[in-house]
Each structure stands twice: as C-alpha cells, then as structure tokens.
Design an enzyme around this catalytic site. Structure first.
Site: not given
Length: 295
Positions: A26, A28, A43, A141
């Site tokens: 994606a 942002v 996003k 993450d």
C-alpha cells in the site's frame, strides 16, 4: 516525472495531497478531512494487489483490527471504505519522525539515544504491544520504521499490515522485516506468537543501546538464518557503557525459544528499568560505532 494519479483526488470526506511513504502492499498519503478540517493519513492499497484476494483480506483485516481500539500509543483508525475496487482507510496523521530516521541521525553523529529516552520509547511500544496481544492480535512487523515519535515525545506504533489475528489465523505467509524478525517467525510466519513481537522489540532495544542490530547481511534470507542459528553478539562488547544486568535483559528477550523470553512488554521494560538502575548508564557519550547495516 508523472504525478501520482491519487494526488488531489477526494475519497469520501478526505482529499489526498501528497505521498508520505510506500509499503509492501500500500501507499500512505497525507490528506485533509475537509469536514472536520484536520490532517489525516490515508492508506490506499496498491493497484498491483487489488485483484489479489489475500491482500485485500489482509488490508481489511488491519482496518478491522484497529477500528475499535483506543490506546495512546497505537495510531487511531478514523474511516475505511472501498470505491470502485479501490480499498483505503484513513488514520490519524503523526507529525513527527519514525524511529529509523532518528536512529540514523544518532548513528551519523557517532552517538546513542539517551537511556531515559530508550526507556520511554520502550515503555510506550511495550504497552502498545501488550494491548494488541490482549486483543488477540500479533503485529509481526515491529521495526523502527513503524514506530513514530512526535515532537512532544509521544510514541506511536503503526502499520499492522502483517498482523495475525489469533482467532482467525494467518492470511498468507507474510515475512516481516528481516533484521527484526523472531526465529520462529523466520521459519514460518504463521508460527508467530506474542513473544515474537517482543523479540522484535528486543532487537530495537539492542539497536538503541549499541548502535547496531545483532544480525546483519545484505541478504534478508541470510539475516533470517542468523536469527535462527546464531547467538546475538555480546552488547557489552559493542557498548562498554552497558552493565551486566542490562546485557542479561537483552540476551533473555533475544532467546531463540519464545518460552525463555519475557512474556509481556511491561515485564520486559520493568526488567530493563531495574537493570539500568543497578548502575547508572551514560549512553550518550561518543563511542566508535560499527558501520550501519546495508540498506
């Protein structure tokens, strides 16, 4: 250079103005909520992934996971929707730097972050992770580029794009960021547990306190293998200002087995704070830092 076609586009009440950054699936953008007249981050899933069911499901999962959450150290979701196959969600805009940028500045000056700031950042991230884990979500993450710090000192954890819902299970085999990935997650992403996030947090603490990550190689696969097979280098050999108690905390959270680590962010940070108090540390003094990892 061709301008991003999303610039100046309006989605619902939100006008897109400029790119903030690109992720794995994606982009942002910085934008404005034209109704409430406040800045937002928007996003938007990249065109190459809009036809991939697994990516769409993961993207929606992130929005759903965060929409009902209220935590001072987790970025708030305001709105989510799709428009003719364009999936997006809107979140609060953090006007500050990410931790990766801040660490790079310290490294370029041959300095380390002040120990009090390390404790403050660690406490905020630990609290955010504990909240996520209590809500049945594993981030998967946790790395410095996903930690944002405002000029006021407020610390925020964002980008739950690889999050694993414990109830629903994993969607796909997402990898995470190699330098910060836990051994069990490096073997198989769906094997991630809450302690996997805490391991990643431990790598960040190690980096803030020594100036480098414990495992490094130009190849992400080689780095992942090091996480699985090699013990981390002694933090005190890199930064002699650290005491034995702090080193013991770092090595415990970086244990290969999740069962041998601390089991919550609050437990980890309580142990680190106590270790720091054993012998006052001075991590802001100039030391000869090793070269930063490639890339």
């Amino acid at each position: 250079m061709n301008q991003d076609p999303m610039i100046d586009r309006q989605l619902a009440n939100f006008r897109i103005e400029r790119v903030l950054g690109h992720g794995g699936m994606a982009t942002v953008y910085y934008g404005q909520d034209i109704k409430l007249q406040r800045p937002v981050a928007i996003k938007v899933i990249d065109p190459g992934h809009r036809e991939k069911t697994s990516f769409i499901e993961r993207f929606i999962q992130e929005a759903r996971a965060l929409a009902g959450w209220r935590h001072e150290n987790i970025i708030q979701i305001y709105y989510a929707d799709d428009e003719n196959g364009l999936y997006y969600f809107v979140m609060e805009f953090i006007d500050g730097q990410n931790l990766q940028e801040i660490l790079a500045e310290y490294t370029s000056n041959g300095e380390l972050i002040d120990i009090e700031d390390v404790l403050q950042i660690g406490a905020a991230i630990g609290s955010a992770l504990d909240y996520a884990h209590q809500n049945g979500v594993i981030h998967r993450d946790v790395n410095p580029s996903n930690i944002f710090i405002e000029p006021s000192g407020r610390v925020m954890l964002g980008d739950f794009g690889l999050a694993l819902d414990v109830q629903q299970g994993s969607i796909g085999e997402t990898f995470g960021t190699a330098h910060y990935i836990a051994p069990e997650q490096a073997k198989r992403s769906s094997d991630a547990v809450p302690e996997s996030d805490l391991y990643s947090m431990g790598i960040i603490l190690y980096e803030m306190l020594t100036g480098i990550v414990p495992f490094d190689d130009p190849s992400p696969t080689s780095v992942a293998l090091q996480h699985i097979t090699l013990p981390p280098p002694s933090p005190r050999q890199i930064n002699p200002n650290l005491n034995e108690q702090v080193e013991a905390v770092l090595l415990k959270i970086l244990s290969k087995s999740p069962a041998e680590r601390y089991h919550s962010g609050s437990e980890l940070m309580a142990a680190l704070k106590k270790a720091v108090e054993e012998t006052p540390l001075s991590t802001t003094s100039q030391i000869e830092l090793p070269p930063p990892p490639p890339g």
